[in-house]
Design a protein around this motif. Sequence first.
Motif, PDB file in Angstrom:
ATOM      1  N   GLY A  59       0.813  -1.208   0.000  1.00 13.16           N
ATOM      2  CA  GLY A  59       0.000   0.000   0.000  1.00 13.16           C
ATOM      3  C   GLY A  59       0.847   1.258   0.000  1.00 13.16           C
ATOM      4  O   GLY A  59       0.530   2.243  -0.673  1.00 13.16           O
ATOM      5  N   ILE A  60       1.947   1.234   0.762  1.00  8.48           N
ATOM      6  CA  ILE A  60       2.863   2.379   0.785  1.00  8.48           C
ATOM      7  C   ILE A  60       3.466   2.591  -0.595  1.00  8.48           C
ATOM      8  O   ILE A  60       3.589   3.728  -1.073  1.00  8.48           O
ATOM      9  CB  ILE A  60       3.978   2.155   1.818  1.00  8.48           C
ATOM     10  CG1 ILE A  60       3.394   1.898   3.204  1.00  8.48           C
ATOM     11  CG2 ILE A  60       4.931   3.349   1.858  1.00  8.48           C
ATOM     12  CD1 ILE A  60       4.430   1.461   4.224  1.00  8.48           C
ATOM     13  N   LEU A  61       3.829   1.489  -1.266  1.00 11.65           N
ATOM     14  CA  LEU A  61       4.509   1.573  -2.558  1.00 11.65           C
ATOM     15  C   LEU A  61       3.607   2.177  -3.629  1.00 11.65           C
ATOM     16  O   LEU A  61       4.003   3.141  -4.304  1.00 11.65           O
ATOM     17  CB  LEU A  61       4.984   0.181  -2.983  1.00 11.65           C
ATOM     18  CG  LEU A  61       5.742   0.111  -4.314  1.00 11.65           C
ATOM     19  CD1 LEU A  61       6.995   0.979  -4.264  1.00 11.65           C
ATOM     20  CD2 LEU A  61       6.089  -1.327  -4.656  1.00 11.65           C
ATOM     21  N   TYR A  62       2.387   1.635  -3.799  1.00  6.77           N
ATOM     22  CA  TYR A  62       1.560   2.168  -4.891  1.00  6.77           C
ATOM     23  C   TYR A  62       1.034   3.566  -4.569  1.00  6.77           C
ATOM     24  O   TYR A  62       0.815   4.376  -5.474  1.00  6.77           O
ATOM     25  CB  TYR A  62       0.442   1.206  -5.283  1.00  6.77           C
ATOM     26  CG  TYR A  62      -0.649   0.944  -4.273  1.00  6.77           C
ATOM     27  CD1 TYR A  62      -1.596   1.919  -3.943  1.00  6.77           C
ATOM     28  CD2 TYR A  62      -0.780  -0.307  -3.675  1.00  6.77           C
ATOM     29  CE1 TYR A  62      -2.610   1.668  -3.041  1.00  6.77           C
ATOM     30  CE2 TYR A  62      -1.794  -0.570  -2.771  1.00  6.77           C
ATOM     31  CZ  TYR A  62      -2.709   0.417  -2.461  1.00  6.77           C
ATOM     32  OH  TYR A  62      -3.715   0.161  -1.562  1.00  6.77           O
ATOM     33  N   SER A  63       0.855   3.891  -3.287  1.00 11.93           N
ATOM     34  CA  SER A  63       0.452   5.250  -2.921  1.00 11.93           C
ATOM     35  C   SER A  63       1.550   6.247  -3.265  1.00 11.93           C
ATOM     36  O   SER A  63       1.278   7.345  -3.768  1.00 11.93           O
ATOM     37  CB  SER A  63       0.130   5.325  -1.426  1.00 11.93           C
ATOM     38  OG  SER A  63      -0.981   4.552  -1.099  1.00 11.93           O
ATOM     39  N   SER A  64       2.793   5.857  -3.007  1.00 15.27           N
ATOM     40  CA  SER A  64       3.926   6.744  -3.280  1.00 15.27           C
ATOM     41  C   SER A  64       4.129   6.933  -4.777  1.00 15.27           C
ATOM     42  O   SER A  64       4.373   8.054  -5.245  1.00 15.27           O
ATOM     43  CB  SER A  64       5.193   6.162  -2.642  1.00 15.27           C
ATOM     44  OG  SER A  64       5.034   6.011  -1.249  1.00 15.27           O
ATOM     45  N   LEU A  65       4.029   5.845  -5.537  1.00 16.26           N
ATOM     46  CA  LEU A  65       4.187   5.946  -6.994  1.00 16.26           C
ATOM     47  C   LEU A  65       3.120   6.858  -7.592  1.00 16.26           C
ATOM     48  O   LEU A  65       3.415   7.698  -8.452  1.00 16.26           O
ATOM     49  CB  LEU A  65       4.107   4.548  -7.622  1.00 16.26           C
ATOM     50  CG  LEU A  65       5.320   3.644  -7.435  1.00 16.26           C
ATOM     51  CD1 LEU A  65       5.017   2.237  -7.928  1.00 16.26           C
ATOM     52  CD2 LEU A  65       6.527   4.209  -8.174  1.00 16.26           C
ATOM     53  N   LEU A  66       1.892   6.704  -7.140  1.00  7.16           N
ATOM     54  CA  LEU A  66       0.804   7.537  -7.646  1.00  7.16           C
ATOM     55  C   LEU A  66       1.014   8.998  -7.264  1.00  7.16           C
ATOM     56  O   LEU A  66       0.809   9.904  -8.082  1.00  7.16           O
ATOM     57  CB  LEU A  66      -0.533   7.034  -7.104  1.00  7.16           C
ATOM     58  CG  LEU A  66      -1.771   7.834  -7.493  1.00  7.16           C
ATOM     59  CD1 LEU A  66      -1.915   7.906  -9.012  1.00  7.16           C
ATOM     60  CD2 LEU A  66      -3.026   7.225  -6.871  1.00  7.16           C
ATOM     61  N   ALA A  67       1.444   9.250  -6.032  1.00 10.12           N
ATOM     62  CA  ALA A  67       1.666  10.622  -5.568  1.00 10.12           C
ATOM     63  C   ALA A  67       2.764  11.303  -6.383  1.00 10.12           C
ATOM     64  O   ALA A  67       2.634  12.471  -6.772  1.00 10.12           O
ATOM     65  CB  ALA A  67       2.028  10.616  -4.083  1.00 10.12           C
ATOM     66  N   ILE A  68       3.847  10.585  -6.645  1.00  9.61           N
ATOM     67  CA  ILE A  68       4.954  11.151  -7.439  1.00  9.61           C
ATOM     68  C   ILE A  68       4.491  11.447  -8.858  1.00  9.61           C
ATOM     69  O   ILE A  68       4.809  12.498  -9.434  1.00  9.61           O
ATOM     70  CB  ILE A  68       6.152  10.187  -7.433  1.00  9.61           C
ATOM     71  CG1 ILE A  68       6.726  10.072  -6.013  1.00  9.61           C
ATOM     72  CG2 ILE A  68       7.225  10.649  -8.411  1.00  9.61           C
ATOM     73  CD1 ILE A  68       7.787   9.003  -5.862  1.00  9.61           C
ATOM     74  N   ALA A  69       3.719  10.524  -9.445  1.00  9.20           N
ATOM     75  CA  ALA A  69       3.210  10.731 -10.798  1.00  9.20           C
ATOM     76  C   ALA A  69       2.285  11.939 -10.855  1.00  9.20           C
ATOM     77  O   ALA A  69       2.335  12.738 -11.807  1.00  9.20           O
ATOM     78  CB  ALA A  69       2.479   9.478 -11.274  1.00  9.20           C
TER      79      ALA A  69
END
Length: 261
Positions: free
Chosen positions: A135-145
């Motif tokens: 959950g941390i990983l995909y949230s971070s990727l989406l936030a950066i994008a």
Amino acid sequence: MKRIHRFFFSLLLVFLPTQLGYHFWPDWATVLGRRIDYLSPTIYFTDVLIGLTLASWLFNEFSIFNSQFSIKGRNFQFSIFIFVLLFVGVNIYFAANPVIAMYKWIKVLEFVGLGYYIIKTKPTFSFVIWHLSFGILYSSLLAIAQFIFQHSIGGPLWFLGERTFAPDTPGIARASLRQCVSASMCGEVLRAYGTFPHPNVLGGFLAVTIPLLVNLQIYKSTNLQINSKIFKILKWTTITLGSVALVLTFSRSAIVVGVVA
């Protein structure tokens, strides 16, 4: 049945950052004709997962095949239950909107039940972090994008709860830059939202969870999953991207809390 409730709990940890839900829109959930999301009773996907977790666990605990529970202190517990029930009833009766009050108390009961489940089942630290890291990983990727493109990504991510927004969306959270990051990022820029309702909420989530991943460096466990090379790569990738996403929320309090933690 013993593994079913643990399976639903692991899904809850993975999908914890999501906002997928079904909103109900009665007349009293609108103000001047505009829908107000925090007045709308909503059933979230995470609510369903919590319900399935608790239902499967209770069925396992109190079935006729495994009916072992303590009745010590039942009179005191019953008195507390009656007091709380009366308090809730009075609160709902005198509320400006009894339906919303009842809905909120159901949510309180839901999370009290989840807390009780965690206390009783005692999931290991490694189990929680292993599933929470996704959950941390995909949230971070989406936030950066979102920060790079300066708008919501859209598409199937809508089902994870990502809202549609751009820098010119009314009421959207922006940050002021003293220097231009790029030609498209001058002045005010869109803060990273992820799948959360506000960058500060995303920042709070990352400020709490990233230190848990860092703590695995000093946490000794025989769990093969967190000691594997795959998880070590996943862990450091998640910590790095999560830290970047935390900065891009521009939530100063969350950044300070994350660093201190």
